[in-house]
Design a protein around this motif. Structure first.
Motif, PDB file in Angstrom:
ATOM      1  N   THR A 136       0.803  -1.221   0.000  1.00 29.61           N
ATOM      2  CA  THR A 136       0.000   0.000   0.000  1.00 29.61           C
ATOM      3  C   THR A 136       0.839   1.275   0.000  1.00 29.61           C
ATOM      4  N   VAL A 137       1.755   1.392   0.943  1.00 28.93           N
ATOM      5  CA  VAL A 137       2.509   2.636   1.075  1.00 28.93           C
ATOM      6  C   VAL A 137       3.528   2.780  -0.054  1.00 28.93           C
ATOM      7  N   ALA A 138       4.121   1.680  -0.491  1.00 29.19           N
ATOM      8  CA  ALA A 138       5.037   1.756  -1.631  1.00 29.19           C
ATOM      9  C   ALA A 138       4.299   2.183  -2.897  1.00 29.19           C
ATOM     10  N   ILE A 139       3.084   1.690  -3.084  1.00 27.28           N
ATOM     11  CA  ILE A 139       2.278   2.104  -4.236  1.00 27.28           C
ATOM     12  C   ILE A 139       1.977   3.598  -4.149  1.00 27.28           C
ATOM     13  N   ALA A 140       1.640   4.066  -2.960  1.00 26.59           N
ATOM     14  CA  ALA A 140       1.375   5.499  -2.776  1.00 26.59           C
ATOM     15  C   ALA A 140       2.617   6.324  -3.106  1.00 26.59           C
ATOM     16  N   ALA A 141       3.789   5.819  -2.706  1.00 22.01           N
ATOM     17  CA  ALA A 141       5.029   6.525  -3.023  1.00 22.01           C
ATOM     18  C   ALA A 141       5.254   6.589  -4.526  1.00 22.01           C
ATOM     19  N   LYS A 142       5.004   5.480  -5.204  1.00 25.05           N
ATOM     20  CA  LYS A 142       5.189   5.464  -6.658  1.00 25.05           C
ATOM     21  C   LYS A 142       4.183   6.382  -7.355  1.00 25.05           C
ATOM     22  N   ARG A 143       2.981   6.479  -6.841  1.00 23.87           N
ATOM     23  CA  ARG A 143       2.027   7.419  -7.432  1.00 23.87           C
ATOM     24  C   ARG A 143       2.548   8.846  -7.294  1.00 23.87           C
ATOM     25  N   ALA A 144       3.063   9.179  -6.127  1.00 23.69           N
ATOM     26  CA  ALA A 144       3.595  10.524  -5.927  1.00 23.69           C
ATOM     27  C   ALA A 144       4.751  10.808  -6.879  1.00 23.69           C
TER      28      ALA A 144
END
Length: 306
Positions: A136-144
């Protein structure tokens, strides 16, 4: 500008077997603890599957989708179970985190907390484990980084268990600084200090069993000194509250006030570079301690929101 909180009842449809520590009441304990605070509540949306592909291959996404049973449970590994409602719950956990990133990077909020389950920081590129389906958080980082075109994102993890999944997913991402404090030895057995990433952008700080809040605060002082030098444009937190002394799955000795102090230090460090903060719930398995610790954490996020 107040703090956004993302949640959704679909999290409760991710039902684990009786006696499993990652249980449905975890979300309710957090929501009850936050109920009287002046927060900006939002439904966590379903993530588009394209968001999952930022970190996981299509074959893995298809395998997880195909593992969802029509009744009962499907074991993905020794402690990770899929139930009929697990797919939507996992998508909303990711969707809440990515929507929170969008909100803080477009000025709609200065901080956010995602109160969803299942957690995410143990999910590796092609492996569900440790109660986790997607990173979840890694995906959020990649979106950013990719959608919002940021140059530097910091991901901070104070769960008592090492975020091996986040580390795996960001190992070769030179735009992301990942730092974790965690008990060692303990599941999943990763997170040694010499695990530093392809570009030296990963910082692991193992803590011995019995380490108390003073040790934790000193460790986070070192982490945040380095993060400030990174000059992040966004700070993401994997907020696990299982380092609490009352938690049944580990042996650290943190108290409620330690989550207050560490969160405040993270927010102060983020403010140095003007970075907004998004936090996502990870572990925490004593319900009372989870509620109190999450409340302490969110109050500090509210303070940084101004």
């Amino acid at each position: 500008m107040t703090t956004r909180v993302y949640t959704h009842p679909d999290a409760d449809r991710h039902v684990t077997p009786p006696g499993h520590p990652e249980q449905v009441p975890r979300r309710r304990s957090v929501l009850d603890a936050l109920a009287d605070l002046p927060l900006d509540w939002h439904d966590a949306p379903l993530a588009d599957q394209a968001e999952l592909l930022r970190c996981h291959p299509q074959s893995y996404v298809d395998r997880i989708r195909g593992s969802i049973p029509t009744e009962g449970w499907q074991m993905l590994d020794g402690d990770t179970h899929a139930a009929p409602g697990s797919w939507d719950a996992a998508l909303r956990a990711v969707g809440g985190a990515t929507d929170a990133v969008d909100a803080v990077l477009t000025g709609k909020a200065h901080s956010a907390f995602v109160a969803m389950r299942p957690p995410g920081h143990h999910a590796e590129r092609e492996t569900a484990m440790g109660f986790c389906f997607f990173g979840t958080v890694a995906i959020a980082a990649k979106r950013a980084l990719d959608h919002h075109r940021l140059d530097r994102v910091a991901v901070l993890d104070f769960d008592v268990h090492h975020g091996n999944g986040t580390q795996d997913l960001l190992w070769s991402e030179k735009r992301a600084f990942f730092a974790s404090s965690h008990q060692m030895p303990l599941y999943p057995g990763t997170g040694a200090a010499d695990e530093t990433g392809e570009f030296g952008q990963i910082m692991n700080v193992p803590l011995r069993p019995g380490s108390d809040g003073a040790v934790a605060r000193a460790a986070w002082g070192r982490i945040l000194d380095r993060m400030i030098g990174w000059k992040p444009q966004l700070v993401l937190i994997s907020a696990g509250f299982d380092a609490h002394a009352d938690d049944p799955l580990a042996q650290l000795d943190w108290q409620d006030q330690d989550f207050t102090a560490i969160t405040r230090a993270i927010c102060d460090a983020a403010a140095v570079s003007g970075a907004p903060v998004v936090s996502s719930l990870e572990g925490g398995y004593d319900l009372a301690a989870l509620g109190r610790s999450a409340r302490a954490h969110v109050i500090e996020l509210m303070e940084t929101a101004g």
